[in-house]
Design an enzyme around this catalytic site. Structure first.
Site, mmCIF file in Angstrom:
data_model
loop_
_atom_site.group_PDB
_atom_site.id
_atom_site.type_symbol
_atom_site.label_atom_id
_atom_site.label_comp_id
_atom_site.label_asym_id
_atom_site.label_seq_id
_atom_site.Cartn_x
_atom_site.Cartn_y
_atom_site.Cartn_z
ATOM 1 N N GLY A 1 -7.916 -6.827 1.817
ATOM 2 C CA GLY A 1 -8.973 -6.780 0.807
ATOM 3 C C GLY A 1 -10.265 -6.376 1.473
ATOM 4 O O GLY A 1 -10.785 -7.093 2.325
ATOM 5 N N PRO B 1 0.466 5.841 -0.333
ATOM 6 C CA PRO B 1 -0.506 6.897 -0.073
ATOM 7 C C PRO B 1 -1.551 7.006 -1.193
ATOM 8 O O PRO B 1 -2.711 7.282 -0.950
ATOM 9 C CB PRO B 1 0.360 8.158 0.008
ATOM 10 C CG PRO B 1 1.702 7.663 0.445
ATOM 11 C CD PRO B 1 1.862 6.300 -0.161
ATOM 12 N N GLY B 2 -1.163 6.693 -2.447
ATOM 13 C CA GLY B 2 -2.103 6.848 -3.553
ATOM 14 C C GLY B 2 -2.714 5.554 -4.065
ATOM 15 O O GLY B 2 -3.469 5.563 -5.026
ATOM 16 N N HIS C 1 0.546 -4.035 -14.812
ATOM 17 C CA HIS C 1 0.866 -5.131 -13.893
ATOM 18 C C HIS C 1 2.356 -5.448 -13.853
ATOM 19 O O HIS C 1 2.747 -6.513 -13.377
ATOM 20 C CB HIS C 1 0.071 -6.398 -14.271
ATOM 21 C CG HIS C 1 -1.402 -6.221 -14.063
ATOM 22 N ND1 HIS C 1 -2.350 -6.997 -14.676
ATOM 23 C CD2 HIS C 1 -2.080 -5.335 -13.321
ATOM 24 C CE1 HIS C 1 -3.552 -6.591 -14.313
ATOM 25 N NE2 HIS C 1 -3.415 -5.585 -13.490
ATOM 26 N N GLU D 1 -15.831 -4.669 0.058
ATOM 27 C CA GLU D 1 -16.314 -4.361 -1.301
ATOM 28 C C GLU D 1 -15.503 -5.153 -2.333
ATOM 29 O O GLU D 1 -16.066 -5.684 -3.296
ATOM 30 C CB GLU D 1 -16.190 -2.849 -1.578
ATOM 31 C CG GLU D 1 -17.149 -1.987 -0.760
ATOM 32 C CD GLU D 1 -16.776 -1.901 0.714
ATOM 33 O OE1 GLU D 1 -15.576 -1.991 1.038
ATOM 34 O OE2 GLU D 1 -17.695 -1.773 1.552
ATOM 35 N N LEU E 1 -24.456 -4.780 25.018
ATOM 36 C CA LEU E 1 -24.884 -5.562 26.181
ATOM 37 C C LEU E 1 -24.061 -5.233 27.430
ATOM 38 O O LEU E 1 -24.494 -5.518 28.545
ATOM 39 C CB LEU E 1 -24.801 -7.066 25.867
ATOM 40 C CG LEU E 1 -25.854 -7.562 24.867
ATOM 41 C CD1 LEU E 1 -25.586 -9.017 24.477
ATOM 42 C CD2 LEU E 1 -27.267 -7.408 25.410
ATOM 43 N N GLU F 1 -4.030 -15.566 2.598
ATOM 44 C CA GLU F 1 -4.112 -14.338 3.401
ATOM 45 C C GLU F 1 -5.541 -14.110 3.905
ATOM 46 O O GLU F 1 -5.771 -13.750 5.060
ATOM 47 C CB GLU F 1 -3.653 -13.170 2.537
ATOM 48 C CG GLU F 1 -3.743 -11.831 3.245
ATOM 49 C CD GLU F 1 -3.345 -10.670 2.344
ATOM 50 O OE1 GLU F 1 -2.529 -10.865 1.435
ATOM 51 O OE2 GLU F 1 -3.867 -9.576 2.558
ATOM 52 N N ARG F 2 -6.495 -14.348 3.033
ATOM 53 C CA ARG F 2 -7.901 -14.124 3.421
ATOM 54 C C ARG F 2 -8.372 -15.164 4.415
ATOM 55 O O ARG F 2 -9.151 -14.852 5.320
ATOM 56 C CB ARG F 2 -8.763 -14.099 2.168
ATOM 57 C CG ARG F 2 -8.495 -12.806 1.446
ATOM 58 C CD ARG F 2 -9.047 -12.667 0.073
ATOM 59 N NE ARG F 2 -8.558 -11.395 -0.436
ATOM 60 C CZ ARG F 2 -8.396 -11.104 -1.717
ATOM 61 N NH1 ARG F 2 -8.720 -11.983 -2.626
ATOM 62 N NH2 ARG F 2 -7.933 -9.926 -2.074
ATOM 63 N N THR G 1 0.819 -1.224 0.000
ATOM 64 C CA THR G 1 0.000 0.000 0.000
ATOM 65 C C THR G 1 0.844 1.262 0.000
ATOM 66 O O THR G 1 1.851 1.353 0.692
ATOM 67 C CB THR G 1 -0.918 -0.008 1.243
ATOM 68 O OG1 THR G 1 -1.669 -1.224 1.243
ATOM 69 C CG2 THR G 1 -1.873 1.178 1.243
HETATM 70 C C1 LIG Z 1 -4.150 -1.306 10.371
HETATM 71 C C2 LIG Z 1 -3.795 -1.512 8.939
HETATM 72 C C3 LIG Z 1 -2.745 -2.357 8.609
HETATM 73 C C4 LIG Z 1 -2.362 -2.531 7.284
HETATM 74 N N1 LIG Z 1 -1.283 -3.318 6.982
HETATM 75 C C5 LIG Z 1 -0.806 -3.339 5.710
HETATM 76 C C6 LIG Z 1 0.420 -4.000 5.391
HETATM 77 O O1 LIG Z 1 1.046 -4.626 6.247
HETATM 78 N N2 LIG Z 1 0.879 -3.931 4.123
HETATM 79 C C7 LIG Z 1 0.204 -3.267 3.139
HETATM 80 O O2 LIG Z 1 0.666 -3.241 2.011
HETATM 81 N N3 LIG Z 1 -0.976 -2.654 3.404
HETATM 82 C C8 LIG Z 1 -1.486 -2.660 4.647
HETATM 83 N N4 LIG Z 1 -2.664 -2.013 4.938
HETATM 84 C C9 LIG Z 1 -3.371 -1.349 3.868
HETATM 85 C C10 LIG Z 1 -4.694 -2.008 3.500
HETATM 86 O O3 LIG Z 1 -4.467 -3.195 2.814
HETATM 87 C C11 LIG Z 1 -5.477 -0.975 2.659
HETATM 88 O O4 LIG Z 1 -5.865 0.059 3.541
HETATM 89 C C12 LIG Z 1 -6.679 -1.607 1.997
HETATM 90 O O5 LIG Z 1 -6.269 -2.441 0.943
HETATM 91 C C13 LIG Z 1 -7.609 -0.541 1.404
HETATM 92 O O6 LIG Z 1 -6.891 0.322 0.573
HETATM 93 P P1 LIG Z 1 -7.034 1.893 0.762
HETATM 94 O O7 LIG Z 1 -6.824 2.206 2.202
HETATM 95 O O8 LIG Z 1 -6.162 2.568 -0.223
HETATM 96 O O9 LIG Z 1 -8.536 2.189 0.436
HETATM 97 P P2 LIG Z 1 -9.105 2.494 -1.030
HETATM 98 O O10 LIG Z 1 -8.626 1.487 -1.979
HETATM 99 O O11 LIG Z 1 -8.879 3.933 -1.322
HETATM 100 O O12 LIG Z 1 -10.664 2.255 -0.780
HETATM 101 C C14 LIG Z 1 -11.558 3.240 -0.269
HETATM 102 C C15 LIG Z 1 -12.973 2.666 -0.327
HETATM 103 O O13 LIG Z 1 -13.306 2.367 -1.705
HETATM 104 C C16 LIG Z 1 -13.703 1.025 -1.793
HETATM 105 N N5 LIG Z 1 -13.283 0.449 -3.064
HETATM 106 C C17 LIG Z 1 -12.032 0.364 -3.581
HETATM 107 N N6 LIG Z 1 -12.050 -0.316 -4.726
HETATM 108 C C18 LIG Z 1 -13.327 -0.678 -4.935
HETATM 109 C C19 LIG Z 1 -14.002 -1.416 -5.971
HETATM 110 N N7 LIG Z 1 -13.332 -1.944 -7.006
HETATM 111 N N8 LIG Z 1 -15.334 -1.592 -5.877
HETATM 112 C C20 LIG Z 1 -16.024 -1.078 -4.829
HETATM 113 N N9 LIG Z 1 -15.448 -0.378 -3.822
HETATM 114 C C21 LIG Z 1 -14.126 -0.189 -3.891
HETATM 115 C C22 LIG Z 1 -13.013 0.311 -0.650
HETATM 116 O O14 LIG Z 1 -13.658 -0.892 -0.329
HETATM 117 C C23 LIG Z 1 -13.111 1.351 0.445
HETATM 118 O O15 LIG Z 1 -14.382 1.270 1.041
HETATM 119 C C24 LIG Z 1 -3.079 -1.863 6.248
HETATM 120 C C25 LIG Z 1 -4.166 -1.052 6.572
HETATM 121 C C26 LIG Z 1 -4.510 -0.854 7.890
HETATM 122 C C27 LIG Z 1 -5.658 0.065 8.194
#
Ligand SMILES: Cc1cc2nc3c(=O)[nH]c(=O)nc-3n(C[C@H](O)[C@H](O)[C@H](O)COP(=O)(O)OP(=O)(O)OC[C@H]3O[C@@H](n4cnc5c(N)ncnc54)[C@H](O)[C@@H]3O)c2cc1C
Length: 397
Positions: free
Chosen positions: A364, A129-130, A179, A367, A337, A242-243, A127
């Site tokens: 994941g 920022p963008g 990709h 959504e 509760l 993972e899931r 992950t």
């Molecule tokens: C505590 C914590 C630990 C983490 N640990 C790791 C780690 O170890 N390594 C790592 O790489 N990442 C990590 N993550 C990142 C995590 O995997 C991402 O936050 C997650 O994949 C969601 O990405 P995003 O935050 O960019 O949200 P976004 O992708 O910006 O999503 C924002 C919203 O849009 C929805 N959305 C996105 N795409 C779709 C779609 N195609 N259809 C419908 N809705 C959609 C999402 O479900 C969400 O509700 C961590 C996050 C947290 C909060």
């Protein structure tokens, strides 16, 4: 409901893991919560006990036991008697297998032994920022400079991000292709690799979730993991496991919350009777028990399928979706509760409620899980548009 997937050895193992959690993990929980990080020694102790990367070959110091049920036991016992921020499973089964399955013999010999002993802690940084759900949208770049790769970019939300000694970093190596990603192992101390903030979070306070920065990091060619430009497909390969890891943990947390609440509602009185005696309470508890038991049957079945190498991406997604949503509902009802006590940090249910919120987002989001499941039942809008199939959303923990 009795479960039928464990043998006697698993139960013996469970007893020893429980004792470990009670002795080495739980007593530190409040301090780790305040400090925002788990002691590195926790991994060393787990290593000493033989709990790390149990699947790894004995020649690297592992137990050579790929059976997922042992990891299931670890996750379940950590959820109940350990600490939610102690991400041993991320180290063990979420990141370790990248090295175990994709690594060359030389790479495995170089990295696995210290991961097994707990001297080295693992993280995976996908992950940015963008880009989160849309993995293919990442911008961290690794340029091939002949005798090395030059890594530039930043990552965020990296679990174990402060403690990690080895970080598997996903970077774009072929900018022409969406990709065109590759995986690299970045060592603690490499020049140009810096850690940012240990991020303040709503829950999972003891887990170090951090920002990472890479400024002209010179990566030796030997730090490329798997095939060049095939990183995206490597990531997809590990997603079902993972899931499933997530599903096991969310359900274990829900089950623990149920038991904690069961204790509370029998003690607490209102209007001259125990809270447990109100019909509303009994029905809520009945609904929760039903849903947890039904979900457990599905998850246990997925574990057995996974052990046979047959767990499909959509069944793993169903397990992750259902258990994370269920965990959210259970935590919410359990807080309710507890009344006001449920809102107080000193009551475990309060932290469990906050910890659970992320389960529907990371590994994941719900959504993204629904997208995968919808595609598996034939509802795939991409096929209508006659685009080549791809599984371009994920994500890591
Ligand atoms: C505590 C914590 C630990 C983490 N640990 C790791 C780690 O170890 N390594 C790592 O790489 N990442 C990590 N993550 C990142 C995590 O995997 C991402 O936050 C997650 O994949 C969601 O990405 P995003 O935050 O960019 O949200 P976004 O992708 O910006 O999503 C924002 C919203 O849009 C929805 N959305 C996105 N795409 C779709 C779609 N195609 N259809 C419908 N809705 C959609 C999402 O479900 C969400 O509700 C961590 C996050 C947290 C909060």
């Amino acid at each position: 409901m009795s479960r039928h997937l464990f043998d006697e050895e698993h139960e013996i193992f469970r007893d020893s893991v429980r004792a470990f959690m009670k002795k080495e993990i739980q007593p530190n929980s409040d301090r780790w919560h305040e400090e925002g990080i788990v002691d590195r020694e926790a991994f060393l102790k787990a290593g000493k006990q033989g709990l790390l990367l149990m699947w790894a070959d004995e020649k690297y110091g592992g137990a050579g036991v790929p059976d997922f049920r042992y990891e299931q036991v670890l996750i379940e016992e950590n959820a109940r008697f350990g600490d939610a921020g102690f991400f041993m499973t991320l180290h063990n089964r979420l990141v370790g297998p990248y090295i175990g399955e994709l690594g060359t013999e030389q790479q495995k010999a170089r990295w696995l032994p210290k991961c097994i002993s707990g001297e080295h802690i693992l993280a995976v940084a996908i992950t940015e920022p963008g880009a989160g759900s849309d993995v293919a949208g990442i911008r961290t770049r690794a340029e091939d400079k002949g005798d090395h790769f030059l890594l530039n970019g930043s990552k965020t939300y990296t679990s174990n991000g402060i403690n990690a000694d080895l970080v598997i970093v996903v970077a774009k190596t072929n900018p022409e292709s969406r990709h065109g990603l590759s995986l690299f192992v970045v060592d603690r101390g490499m020049e140009g690799f810096e850690r940012g903030r240990n991020l303040k979070k709503m829950g999972l306070k003891s887990q170090d979730t951090a920002e990472l920065f890479f400024n002209n990091v010179k990566l030796p060619k030997e730090n490329l993991l798997g095939e060049l430009h095939r990183g995206f497909y490597h990531l997809m390969h590990f997603l079902a496991e993972e899931r499933l890891l997530g599903a096991v943990g969310y359900l274990a947390a829900a089950d623990a919350a149920f038991d904690i609440t069961m204790g509370y509602i029998q003690e607490r009185k209102a209007f001259g009777q125990a809270i447990a005696e109100f019909q509303n309470t009994r029905f809520k508890m009945a609904d929760m028990r039903t849903e947890i038991d039904v979900a457990q049957a599905f998850v246990d079945q997925c574990v057995l399928e996974h052990n046979r190498g047959e767990l499909s991406a959509d069944n793993a997604a169903k397990a992750k979706l259902f258990t994370s949503e269920l965990e959210g509902r259970v935590m919410d009802d359990c807080v309710q509760l507890h009344g006001g006590a449920g809102y107080m940090d000193e009551y475990p249910i309060s932290r469990m409620y906050l910890n659970a919120r992320v389960s529907r987002i990371y590994a994941g989001s719900s959504e993204v899980m629904r997208e995968i499941i919808a595609r598996s039942v034939g509802l795939d809008p991409r096929k209508k548009k006659a685009q080549p199939p791809s599984a371009s959303s994920r994500s890591a923990a």
